[in-house]
Design a protein around this motif. Structure first.
Motif, mmCIF file in Angstrom:
data_model
loop_
_atom_site.group_PDB
_atom_site.id
_atom_site.type_symbol
_atom_site.label_atom_id
_atom_site.label_comp_id
_atom_site.label_asym_id
_atom_site.label_seq_id
_atom_site.Cartn_x
_atom_site.Cartn_y
_atom_site.Cartn_z
ATOM 1 N N ALA A 1 -25.365 -22.006 -26.742
ATOM 2 C CA ALA A 1 -24.701 -23.271 -27.023
ATOM 3 C C ALA A 1 -25.630 -24.278 -27.687
ATOM 4 N N TYR A 2 -26.926 -24.019 -27.649
ATOM 5 C CA TYR A 2 -27.907 -24.956 -28.208
ATOM 6 C C TYR A 2 -28.325 -24.504 -29.604
ATOM 7 N N PRO B 1 -19.017 -19.963 -32.046
ATOM 8 C CA PRO B 1 -20.032 -19.705 -31.016
ATOM 9 C C PRO B 1 -20.513 -18.262 -31.051
ATOM 10 N N TRP B 2 -21.804 -18.090 -30.773
ATOM 11 C CA TRP B 2 -22.398 -16.759 -30.633
ATOM 12 C C TRP B 2 -22.252 -16.339 -29.185
ATOM 13 N N MET B 3 -21.699 -15.144 -28.963
ATOM 14 C CA MET B 3 -21.475 -14.656 -27.606
ATOM 15 C C MET B 3 -21.781 -13.173 -27.525
ATOM 16 N N LEU C 1 -16.234 -23.473 -25.702
ATOM 17 C CA LEU C 1 -16.729 -22.105 -25.548
ATOM 18 C C LEU C 1 -15.732 -21.226 -24.799
ATOM 19 N N LEU C 2 -15.150 -21.756 -23.738
ATOM 20 C CA LEU C 2 -14.171 -20.974 -22.973
ATOM 21 C C LEU C 2 -12.906 -20.737 -23.784
ATOM 22 N N ALA C 3 -12.487 -21.728 -24.575
ATOM 23 C CA ALA C 3 -11.318 -21.540 -25.435
ATOM 24 C C ALA C 3 -11.580 -20.443 -26.461
ATOM 25 N N THR D 1 -14.851 -15.187 -14.086
ATOM 26 C CA THR D 1 -15.656 -15.054 -15.303
ATOM 27 C C THR D 1 -16.796 -16.072 -15.253
ATOM 28 N N VAL D 2 -17.991 -15.631 -15.637
ATOM 29 C CA VAL D 2 -19.165 -16.500 -15.673
ATOM 30 C C VAL D 2 -19.624 -16.627 -17.120
ATOM 31 N N LEU D 3 -19.779 -17.853 -17.585
ATOM 32 C CA LEU D 3 -20.211 -18.121 -18.953
ATOM 33 C C LEU D 3 -21.483 -18.952 -18.927
#
Length: 325
Positions: free
Chosen positions: A87-88, A110-112, A244-246, A258-260
């Motif tokens: 996120a940074y 976002p990169w995930m 991020l969750l969206a 779920t853990v993010l």
């Protein structure tokens, strides 16, 4: 409220409610035995836990006992989905190390990547590694634990689904990581078990320090007792947790538990580092001295965040690197 999971010999442990000052705790067995139960039935079970939390904080819980972080597993010892993100903005330099700046398309989405969620570790668990020349690094960050989110949830809906927050130490073996990136796949062998703070807390415990999907505070990181921080968790973010969750729920529902993770905190201010990779980049950019080395056997990493008045929030993660016997 603040929740933790005590060891009891099982994989999922025993759920306990912890006082605001982290001094006392009370088993939640009359309400639920595991945190996943609560996340699956939040509307019915969380009010009961909140009532127990009030009694505990008021000194009225009859069977309270002294809270001991050494007895803690991760608050959620295993889950259906653990997702790493970055996120940074400053962290994106690690994804594209050959570039001075990330490609423009990387700044729009976002990169995930998925992580191993079948077994998290507690706050005081040692990290046992087979080869110290694998370039061991830590990754201090924060994370949210969700309830159910529908497919296509908006950022606002996603924020409503945030149930708990916790601190994280996400270990990385930088040597194997480089090899995996050359193969073009995700990171698997380069990521040992992820550790969590002793306590996870509901957003209301943070007051004004949880605003619009952003955790506001100072993440303190120490290596062998020497401070590498502070890092400001609200600085340098490209996306808040609702966004991020969206994004995660864009094409499929997100299930409770779920853990993010935020990715290692990198506020861009250059005053602290939440992983050695960032510290090495900072030193290389501003100094003629050689960058610091990677972790060695016996090195101890401590990750902590306190409230503005100095009171504890999540408790501390404190882990030592040891040789696998």
């Amino acid at each position: 409220m603040k929740l933790a999971t005590y060891q009891d010999g099982s994989r999922d442990g025993q759920l306990v409610v912890v006082s605001r000052d982290l001094r006392t705790a009370h088993f939640a067995s009359g309400i639920a035995t595991r945190l996943q139960q609560v996340l699956d039935d939040w509307g019915f079970l969380s009010p009961q836990l909140e009532d127990l939390s009030r009694q505990l904080n008021q000194g009225r819980a009859r069977h309270a006992f002294a809270f001991d972080p050494a007895q803690c597993l991760a608050p959620l010892p295993r889950c259906g989905q653990w997702v790493r993100t970055r996120a940074y903005r400053a962290q994106l330099a690690q994804v594209w190390p050959e570039r001075d700046t990330p490609p423009e398309q990387a700044l729009g989405l976002p990169w995930m990547e998925p992580g191993s969620s079948d077994g998290f570790t507690g706050p005081l668990a040692e990290l046992a590694v087979t080869a110290i020349d694998d370039e061991v690094d830590f990754g201090a960050q924060w994370a949210v634990i969700t309830g159910d989110l529908p497919r296509g949830a908006s950022p606002e809906q996603a924020l409503d689904g945030v149930r708990l927050l916790a601190l994280v130490n996400d270990w990385t073996l930088r040597g194997p990581e480089a090899e995996e990136r050359l193969l073009g796949g995700g990171r698997v062998l380069s990521c040992p078990a992820t550790a969590f703070s002793p306590v996870a807390l509901t957003p209301d415990e943070l007051g004004e320090d949880w605003r619009a999907g952003v955790l506001h505070g100072t993440l303190q990181v120490q290596l062998n007792g020497k401070a590498l921080g502070p890092c400001q968790t609200q600085e340098g973010l490209m996306w808040h947790m609702g966004q991020l969750l969206a994004h995660l729920a864009r094409h499929r529902p997100v299930r409770a538990g779920t853990v993010l993770g935020s990715g290692p905190v990198a506020d861009g201010l250059g005053r602290g580092a939440a992983c050695l990779a960032d510290l090495r980049l900072q030193v290389a950019a501003s100094s003629t001295i050689d960058p610091p080395g990677w972790l060695q056997y016996g090195d101890t990493v401590r990750v902590e965040m306190k409230a503005r008045d100095g009171s504890p929030l999540f408790g501390a993660i404190e882990q030592t690197v040891v040789e696998l016997s």
